[in-house]
Design an enzyme around this catalytic site. Structure first.
Site, PDB file in Angstrom:
ATOM      1  N   SER A 135       0.526 -16.093  11.943  1.00 34.71           N
ATOM      2  CA  SER A 135       0.376 -15.123  10.607  1.00 34.71           C
ATOM      3  C   SER A 135       0.956 -13.804  10.868  1.00 34.71           C
ATOM      4  CB  SER A 135      -1.232 -15.452  10.163  1.00 34.71           C
ATOM      5  OG  SER A 135      -1.496 -16.757  10.070  1.00 34.71           O
ATOM      6  N   CYS A 136       0.819 -13.317  12.161  1.00 32.92           N
ATOM      7  CA  CYS A 136       1.150 -11.800  12.261  1.00 32.92           C
ATOM      8  C   CYS A 136       2.683 -11.646  11.590  1.00 32.92           C
ATOM      9  CB  CYS A 136       1.378 -11.643  13.475  1.00 32.92           C
ATOM     10  SG  CYS A 136      -0.140 -11.526  14.381  1.00 32.92           S
ATOM     11  N   VAL A 137       3.376 -10.753  11.492  1.00 36.72           N
ATOM     12  CA  VAL A 137       4.595 -10.293  10.937  1.00 36.72           C
ATOM     13  C   VAL A 137       5.400  -9.365  12.297  1.00 36.72           C
ATOM     14  CG1 VAL A 137       6.026  -9.335   9.149  1.00 36.72           C
ATOM     15  CG2 VAL A 137       3.966 -10.590   8.731  1.00 36.72           C
ATOM     16  N   ILE A 160       2.646  -6.819  14.005  1.00 32.58           N
ATOM     17  CA  ILE A 160       1.489  -6.451  12.887  1.00 32.58           C
ATOM     18  C   ILE A 160       0.300  -7.544  12.893  1.00 32.58           C
ATOM     19  CG2 ILE A 160       2.599  -4.094  12.014  1.00 32.58           C
ATOM     20  CD1 ILE A 160       1.884  -6.849   9.732  1.00 32.58           C
ATOM     21  N   GLY A 216       4.427 -14.329   9.199  1.00 28.39           N
ATOM     22  CA  GLY A 216       3.516 -14.331   8.003  1.00 28.39           C
ATOM     23  C   GLY A 216       3.265 -15.852   7.664  1.00 28.39           C
TER      24      GLY A 216
END
Lengths: 206, 161
Positions: free
Chosen positions: B28-30, B47, B93
């Site tokens: 889910s991080c980008v 992030i 994401g």
């Protein structure tokens, strides 16, 4: 949460380790009965580590794993993640579905159901003893499953913790079945705030 | 000798060709890649969360979209990059687990991607590639010689942005 978990005393960490120990012991017994094999478990690690280091516990962020994720509802909301290296997951599926060892090379939806059920049973056993220990009613959600890179799967819980700080309190046990090298990691990650509830319930204030 | 610089979760790194930047296992991080194609200076940020103002603690600015990007940009400028030339490519994401009643917690991947797009716009950096969403993890690598952003997945193939 960082500030909260970095302040834990040695005694509190011991208490959490014991909670993990009893819970994981119950889970290991359940798993052992389902697959009819002897299951060994390590003494739970209770570790406070930077968020980015957590994937290293299971072989690095790009290790291929199957994760079964459940939310825990009740007075101490938490997340449970049961992670298996992909080969172990396939092996476990072979056993559960009565196939020859090595037959499973990808997961059908039936295989996924079987693994989610395992996650369900392990979590149930774990939470049962945790509820007993703490007198808190803790109930698992239905499980969700994903097969992917460890970092990606762990990000789900690490992001929740990241809102509160830069460290994670990880209560982790490793299961192994020595004959065949099935390996799994069981994580209990209390939501921010839940830790205080758990510690208060077992009567260790610090 | 080209070096492969690893970027951990909630971290960013900058570099210059012939080195490359890589970040493993984004869920889910980008992963945000910024690149200046003349000086071949680039940066890669991994992030975790959209917004530092909504978090209860902001100890590590590299964790948030809104604080990581300005820091990374200024480090790139120190290496010689020119802001007007810098373009952005983003990936990640994802929503790794699907529950029937997806709560806000589960939708964080989508919110991360939205926050990154908004921040890039605010900083006036042109986004030229976007590979976000889905339910699978990604490993991303920024090639600083060419600016190619390589996105690897387990069973959704590999692509170059």
């Amino acid at each position: 949460m960082s500030s909260e978990i970095l302040k834990l005393s040695a005694m509190q960490l011991d208490a959490l380790r014991e909670v993990g120990n009893v819970g994981a012991g119950n889970s290991a017994t359940a798993l052992s009965q389902i697959i009819n094999r002897k299951i060994d478990m390590t003494v739970p690690q209770v570790a406070i580590m930077p968020l980015g280091d957590v994937p290293d516990v299971v072989g690095g962020p790009d290790a291929m794993v199957v994760g079964v994720y459940l939310r825990v509802f009740g007075p101490a909301p938490s997340s449970i993640l049961f992670l298996l290296p992909r080969d172990s997951a396939f092996y476990l599926v072979d056993m559960l579905m009565g196939r020859e060892q090595g037959d499973t090379t990808s997961l059908t939806s039936m295989d996924e159901s079987a693994l989610m059920e395992i996650g369900n049973i392990l979590s149930g056993a774990y939470l049962n003893s945790l509820s007993h220990f703490t007198n808190l009613t803790l109930l698992p959600s239905i499980p969700a499953l994903a097969m992917d890179m460890a970092g990606a799967i762990l990000s789900v819980i690490l992001i929740q913790l990241g809102q509160m700080g830069d460290h994670a309190l990880v209560i982790e046990t490793e299961f192994t079945s020595d004959n065949d090298g099935v390996k799994g990691h069981f994580f209990l990650i209390p939501d921010p705030g839940s830790l205080t509830t758990i510690l208060a319930a077992i009567g260790v204030k610090g | 000798m080209s070096e492969l610089i690893k970027v951990g979760m909630a971290d960013y790194k900058v570099g210059i060709s012939p080195n490359n930047l890589i970040s493993y296992g984004l869920g889910s991080c980008v992963g945000i890649a910024l690149y200046d194609n003349i000086t071949k200076v680039g940066g890669l940020a991994h992030i975790m969360l959209p917004d530092s103002t909504q978090a209860r603690s902001a100890e590590n600015p590299a964790k948030f979209a809104d604080t990581a990007l300005p820091l990374m940009l200024s480090d790139m400028i120190k290496l010689g990059a020119l802001k007007q030339r810098i373009t952005a490519k983003i990936a990640g994401g994802a929503q790794m687990f699907t529950f029937a009643n997806a709560t806000d917690i589960m939708r964080v991947g989508e919110r991360n991607a939205e926050a990154v797009r908004a921040m890039l716009k605010k900083m006036d950096i042109r986004m030229i590639a976007d590979d976000t969403g889905g339910n699978y993890g990604r490993t991303v690598e920024l090639k600083l010689e060419t600016g190619i952003y390589r996105v690897k997945t387990i069973d959704k193939g590999e692509k170059e942005l």
